[in-house]
Design an enzyme around this catalytic site. Structure first.
Site, short mmCIF file in Angstrom:
data_model
loop_
_atom_site.label_atom_id
_atom_site.label_comp_id
_atom_site.label_asym_id
_atom_site.label_seq_id
_atom_site.Cartn_x
_atom_site.Cartn_y
_atom_site.Cartn_z
N GLU A 63 -8.89 23.16 -6.48
CA GLU A 63 -8.50 23.98 -7.63
C GLU A 63 -9.75 24.46 -8.38
OE1 GLU A 63 -4.44 21.37 -8.67
OE2 GLU A 63 -6.33 20.92 -9.65
N ASP A 111 5.32 23.46 -6.60
CA ASP A 111 6.52 22.88 -5.98
C ASP A 111 7.64 22.82 -7.01
OD1 ASP A 111 4.28 20.69 -6.55
OD2 ASP A 111 6.20 19.89 -7.18
N1 ADE Z 1 1.03 18.78 -9.36
C1 ADE Z 1 1.59 19.67 -8.53
N2 ADE Z 1 2.88 19.35 -8.30
C2 ADE Z 1 3.14 18.23 -9.02
C3 ADE Z 1 4.27 17.41 -9.19
N3 ADE Z 1 5.41 17.69 -8.59
N4 ADE Z 1 4.16 16.35 -10.00
C4 ADE Z 1 3.01 16.07 -10.62
N5 ADE Z 1 1.90 16.79 -10.50
C5 ADE Z 1 1.95 17.87 -9.71
#
Ligand code: ADE
Length: 257
Positions: free
Chosen positions: A28, A215
């Site tokens: 990132e 996600d």
């Molecule tokens: N970073 C990216 N996706 C995440 C998730 N589902 N939970 C915590 N940190 C994250």
């Protein structure tokens, strides 16, 4: 720059000069390191032996420091989570005395709250979802609710989504955590934000969060798989948005963000 500085809402305030950008994962951080042409510290500000990495340089009128907690010394993976993030934020603020902290990175999003893959959020409020202390007042201490520094002009100018962030030390989410996240009214979840907000608060440094969704937590796909599949594309989106935010900050005073 002079033109913008003259428009500062508070007459004796100065344009923002030093920013610290905390990013948990190397993948990132690197696109932004390249965009701003930053260099890795050769003579570290940090204690000998810690894995923390600072990339720094001038971009326009800003002293930019991207801080990455580095790789776990034993396992070689990115040092994600609240402990590393808190420690590195504390050390960075003491050493660099920034005018502003930015925490950026990826997050899980909740479709029930309108989140979609690739959405970029400015966070209005943060809280923890994995610190349960069922004793009066300690319960609130555990949740650790904090507001971000308000940036209404930035939000309008860059057309960003604004919503709440919930933080815990797991990529996954247990049913109890799901309930806590709902109580926190969060649209996104991450693994660092509320911890960095705690450090910013005790050291009285304004903080903002820019988080991009990799996600959908309530979407039925396995989180780790969806996260890894979308990481590269979403990181590219994040790079563009963070660059726009930095451009907006350049020459402006805090009160004008
Ligand atoms: N970073 C990216 N996706 C995440 C998730 N589902 N939970 C915590 N940190 C994250």
């Amino acid at each position: 720059m002079a033109d913008i500085a003259e428009e500062c809402a508070v007459t004796d305030s100065k344009p923002i000069s030093t920013i610290v950008i905390i990013i948990a994962m190397r993948s990132e951080a690197l696109p932004l390191v390249n965009t701003f042409k930053l260099l890795e510290d050769t003579d570290s500000l940090f204690p000998v032996g810690v894995p923390w990495v600072r990339y720094h340089g001038m971009y326009k009128d800003l002293k930019i420091n991207i801080i990455w907690p580095g790789k776990d010394r034993t396992l070689g993976v990115d040092s994600v989570g609240t402990i590393s993030a808190s420690l590195v934020t504390y050390a960075s603020v003491l050493a660099l005395k920034p005018d502003l902290i930015i925490n950026t990175g990826t997050a899980g999003g909740f479709k029930a709250k309108g989140a979609d893959i690739g959405d970029v959020y400015i966070v209005s409020e943060v809280a923890f979802h994995d610190r349960r202390i069922p004793i009066p007042i300690f319960d609130q201490y555990g949740i650790g609710f904090r507001k971000s520094f308000a940036t209404p002009n930035l939000v309008t100018n860059l057309n960003l989504k604004v919503d709440k962030l919930s933080t815990g030390d797991s990529l996954e989410m247990s049913p109890v955590e799901k309930e806590s996240i709902e109580n926190n009214d969060a649209a996104i979840k991450d693994m660092e934000g509320a911890a960095i907000a705690y450090v910013a608060d005790i050291l009285s440094v304004p903080i903002i969060f820019i988080k991009a969704v990799t996600d959908i937590v309530d979407g039925g796909k396995p989180t780790a798989e969806e996260f890894l599949n979308n990481l590269a594309a979403v990181t590219a989106t994040l790079q563009q948005k963070v660059t726009q935010v930095v451009e907006f900050i350049n020459g402006r005073c805090l009160e004008d963000l």
